[in-house]
Design a protein around this motif. Sequence first.
Motif, PDB file in Angstrom:
ATOM      1  N   LYS A  78       0.841  -1.204   0.000  1.00 48.32           N
ATOM      2  CA  LYS A  78       0.000   0.000   0.000  1.00 48.32           C
ATOM      3  C   LYS A  78       0.878   1.257   0.000  1.00 48.32           C
ATOM      4  CE  LYS A  78      -4.400   1.481   1.985  1.00 48.32           C
ATOM      5  NZ  LYS A  78      -4.825   1.870   0.603  1.00 48.32           N
ATOM      6  N   GLU A 116       1.047   4.099  -2.976  1.00 45.79           N
ATOM      7  CA  GLU A 116       0.805   5.508  -2.629  1.00 45.79           C
ATOM      8  C   GLU A 116       1.955   6.378  -3.172  1.00 45.79           C
ATOM      9  OE1 GLU A 116      -1.532   8.508  -0.905  1.00 45.79           O
ATOM     10  OE2 GLU A 116      -2.027   6.385  -0.971  1.00 45.79           O
ATOM     11  N   THR A 140       1.952   9.426  -6.137  1.00 44.26           N
ATOM     12  CA  THR A 140       2.088  10.779  -5.588  1.00 44.26           C
ATOM     13  C   THR A 140       3.205  11.483  -6.357  1.00 44.26           C
ATOM     14  OG1 THR A 140       1.466   9.908  -3.413  1.00 44.26           O
ATOM     15  CG2 THR A 140       2.390  12.139  -3.469  1.00 44.26           C
ATOM     16  N   THR A 172      -5.390   3.984  -3.285  1.00 43.91           N
ATOM     17  CA  THR A 172      -4.552   5.065  -2.749  1.00 43.91           C
ATOM     18  C   THR A 172      -5.459   6.145  -2.163  1.00 43.91           C
ATOM     19  OG1 THR A 172      -4.563   6.445  -4.747  1.00 43.91           O
ATOM     20  CG2 THR A 172      -2.917   4.672  -4.658  1.00 43.91           C
ATOM     21  N   SER A 173      -4.842   7.123  -1.498  1.00 39.22           N
ATOM     22  CA  SER A 173      -5.616   8.219  -0.893  1.00 39.22           C
ATOM     23  C   SER A 173      -6.227   9.129  -1.957  1.00 39.22           C
ATOM     24  CB  SER A 173      -4.716   9.038   0.039  1.00 39.22           C
ATOM     25  OG  SER A 173      -3.674   9.630  -0.710  1.00 39.22           O
ATOM     26  N   ASN A 196      -8.280   8.304  -3.969  1.00 38.47           N
ATOM     27  CA  ASN A 196      -9.689   7.925  -4.087  1.00 38.47           C
ATOM     28  C   ASN A 196     -10.558   8.456  -2.942  1.00 38.47           C
ATOM     29  OD1 ASN A 196     -11.757   6.678  -5.595  1.00 38.47           O
ATOM     30  ND2 ASN A 196     -11.660   4.821  -4.354  1.00 38.47           N
ATOM     31  N   ASP A 197      -9.936   9.036  -1.901  1.00 38.73           N
ATOM     32  CA  ASP A 197     -10.736   9.488  -0.753  1.00 38.73           C
ATOM     33  C   ASP A 197     -11.884  10.414  -1.161  1.00 38.73           C
ATOM     34  OD1 ASP A 197      -9.057   7.880   0.642  1.00 38.73           O
ATOM     35  OD2 ASP A 197      -7.991   9.479   1.705  1.00 38.73           O
TER      36      ASP A 197
END
Length: 307
Positions: A20, A24, A28, A205-206, A208-209
């Motif tokens: 994970k 990420e 990024t 990943t973040s 998709n938040d």
Amino acid sequence: EMGDPDELRKGEAPWKKMSKEELERQYTPSRWVVRLGAEEALRTYSQIGNEATKKARATRRSLLNVPYGDGDAEKLDIYFPEKMSEALPFCMFLHGGYWQSGSKDASAFMVNPLTAQGVTVVVVGYAIAPKGTLDQMVDQVARSIVFVQKQYPRNEGIYLCGHSAGAHLAAMMLLANWTKHEVTPNLKGFFLVSGIYDLEPIMHTSVNDPLLLTLEDAQRNSPQRLLEAGLAQPVDPTCHILVTVGHHDSPEFHRQSREFYQTLCRAGWKASFKEVPDVDHFEIIWKLTQPDYVLNQMILKTIFHEF
């Protein structure tokens, strides 16, 4: 013995083997810049975008905040070359920001160099997340193109340039159903810069938040997957697709660009691939403010058929 390359391709995608943390990091882009720190790179990118937009608005004839639909974000800016004519090529720019940041009001990077050469530049706004969903953004981009075609029916070609998330939205236009929009735009070229074409890894990943993509959403909006499934054939043999990635973009961004380029070629599109030397994910687009930059030259050569 390597076996059948198609079989090889159907093997597990490399991102599925990543932790994970590694996934990420790969997705990024600011972690891969070489000249500046991550924060400083993002700040510089915004600053250059803001300055380029101020300059474009001060020095070029423009129509700003033109609505192409009823939504708050459904507006675009049109910047004209000095020599006005009905029959101009149009380059439409779609900003990046992972579908959740960025704005047309800080994205006029290419305006001055392109208008100086006789190209009208349109910078498109769309409803970023969490306000807008990905499906809405894809629809907005299609409607913005239809709007330009209807306003300027005698255009000499509409060219789409998208950066990062904007490159994804541009690539989705290869699959657009124009009959639904009752006008087929005169699309002559695509400039896809450091894009993402398979959204599945993004779900983990973040990024998709605020997007809240389900697997179904990601698949429905992945041009890589849709073209592999044979869902779109080239309509216009003269339409050129340029896929570019920055030398300092992450390995996943490189893989995504190369695989999308290969899929375009297999599907019969007229495509070319360029790794832009010595630039990262942000420099690749902010350098569009420089007239002699290699990407500006490639864009102008494509628009003016100087191959």
